[in-house]
Design a protein around this motif. Sequence first.
Motif, PDB file in Angstrom:
ATOM      1  N   VAL A 273       0.985  -1.036  -0.028  1.00 58.32           N
ATOM      2  CA  VAL A 273      -0.051   0.073  -0.167  1.00 58.32           C
ATOM      3  C   VAL A 273       0.846   0.915   0.018  1.00 58.32           C
ATOM      4  O   VAL A 273       1.928   1.344   0.935  1.00 58.32           O
TER       5      VAL A 273
ATOM      6  N   HIS B 158       2.049  -6.200   2.813  1.00 52.66           N
ATOM      7  CA  HIS B 158       0.742  -5.700   3.650  1.00 52.66           C
ATOM      8  C   HIS B 158      -0.076  -6.894   2.922  1.00 52.66           C
ATOM      9  O   HIS B 158      -0.363  -7.097   1.856  1.00 52.66           O
TER      10      HIS B 158
ATOM     11  N   TRP C  21      -4.563  -7.856   3.021  1.00 56.66           N
ATOM     12  CA  TRP C  21      -5.901  -7.093   3.254  1.00 56.66           C
ATOM     13  C   TRP C  21      -7.031  -8.121   2.528  1.00 56.66           C
ATOM     14  O   TRP C  21      -6.414  -9.270   1.965  1.00 56.66           O
TER      15      TRP C  21
ATOM     16  N   ASN D 281     -10.584  -8.547   0.064  1.00 55.57           N
ATOM     17  CA  ASN D 281     -11.440  -8.121  -0.918  1.00 55.57           C
ATOM     18  C   ASN D 281     -12.715  -9.032  -0.873  1.00 55.57           C
ATOM     19  O   ASN D 281     -12.487 -10.159  -1.090  1.00 55.57           O
TER      20      ASN D 281
ATOM     21  N   LYS E 187     -13.660  -3.811   1.249  1.00 51.16           N
ATOM     22  CA  LYS E 187     -12.282  -4.339   1.677  1.00 51.16           C
ATOM     23  C   LYS E 187     -12.505  -4.308   2.952  1.00 51.16           C
ATOM     24  O   LYS E 187     -13.141  -3.705   3.792  1.00 51.16           O
TER      25      LYS E 187
ATOM     26  N   ASP F  40      -9.300  -4.368   6.323  1.00 47.08           N
ATOM     27  CA  ASP F  40      -8.179  -4.005   6.483  1.00 47.08           C
ATOM     28  C   ASP F  40      -8.080  -3.420   7.918  1.00 47.08           C
ATOM     29  O   ASP F  40      -8.516  -1.965   7.946  1.00 47.08           O
TER      30      ASP F  40
ATOM     31  N   LEU G 288      -3.561  -1.312   8.744  1.00 48.77           N
ATOM     32  CA  LEU G 288      -2.730  -0.052   7.878  1.00 48.77           C
ATOM     33  C   LEU G 288      -2.440   0.891   8.918  1.00 48.77           C
ATOM     34  O   LEU G 288      -1.410   1.431   8.778  1.00 48.77           O
TER      35      LEU G 288
ATOM     36  N   SER H 201     -14.360  -0.223  -1.473  1.00 44.75           N
ATOM     37  CA  SER H 201     -12.967  -0.095  -2.065  1.00 44.75           C
ATOM     38  C   SER H 201     -12.656   1.189  -2.693  1.00 44.75           C
ATOM     39  O   SER H 201     -11.487   1.709  -2.853  1.00 44.75           O
TER      40      SER H 201
ATOM     41  N   TYR I  46      -3.807   0.676  -3.042  1.00 46.80           N
ATOM     42  CA  TYR I  46      -3.714  -0.752  -2.686  1.00 46.80           C
ATOM     43  C   TYR I  46      -3.025  -1.331  -4.146  1.00 46.80           C
ATOM     44  O   TYR I  46      -3.642  -1.103  -5.110  1.00 46.80           O
TER      45      TYR I  46
END
Length: 128
Positions: A21, A33, A35, A37, A43, A45, A48, A65, A74
Motif C-alpha cells: 500500500v 501488506h 488485506w 477483498n 475491503k 483492513d 494499515l 474499495s 492498494y
Amino acid sequence: MIISSLLKYMGIKHNVILGFVEHLPSKSVISPHVWINLSNGIKVDYRLRRWLGDVDEIPHGVFRSGQYLEEVDYKPIKELNNNFTSSELSDISEGYLDNICIGVLDSVKRRYQDSDLISTGTIGCCLR
C-alpha cells in the motif's frame, strides 16, 4: 487469516490479498501488506493504521474499495490461500478464535446477504 476464516465459515466469498500500500501524501510504502477483498466491492483492513497512524484519513476496518482513493493506493501482488487448521488459527490468534460469538456471526451473515456489510461494520464486533 482470522477474519478470512470467519468469512469462510459464513459463506462470504472473498480473496486474501498480499501486496503493498502506498500512502500517497507522504509517498510511504507499506510492504508487505495483507488485506481482504469481498465480492461486493468491500475491503477489510485492520492493520494499515498501525503503520501509517491512527487517523481518519487512513482506512481501518470494513470500507468500500472506492474510499480513501486520494490517501492510499492498494497494489495487489498475489492471492493467498487460507488452509489453516482450527488449531493453527487458534495459535495464530493467541486464543481469540476460541471466543468467537457464533450467534453474532450468523447475524452478520444474514445482514451481508440481505443488504450491505458496510452499513454497520459488524465484522469488528465478532470477537468478545
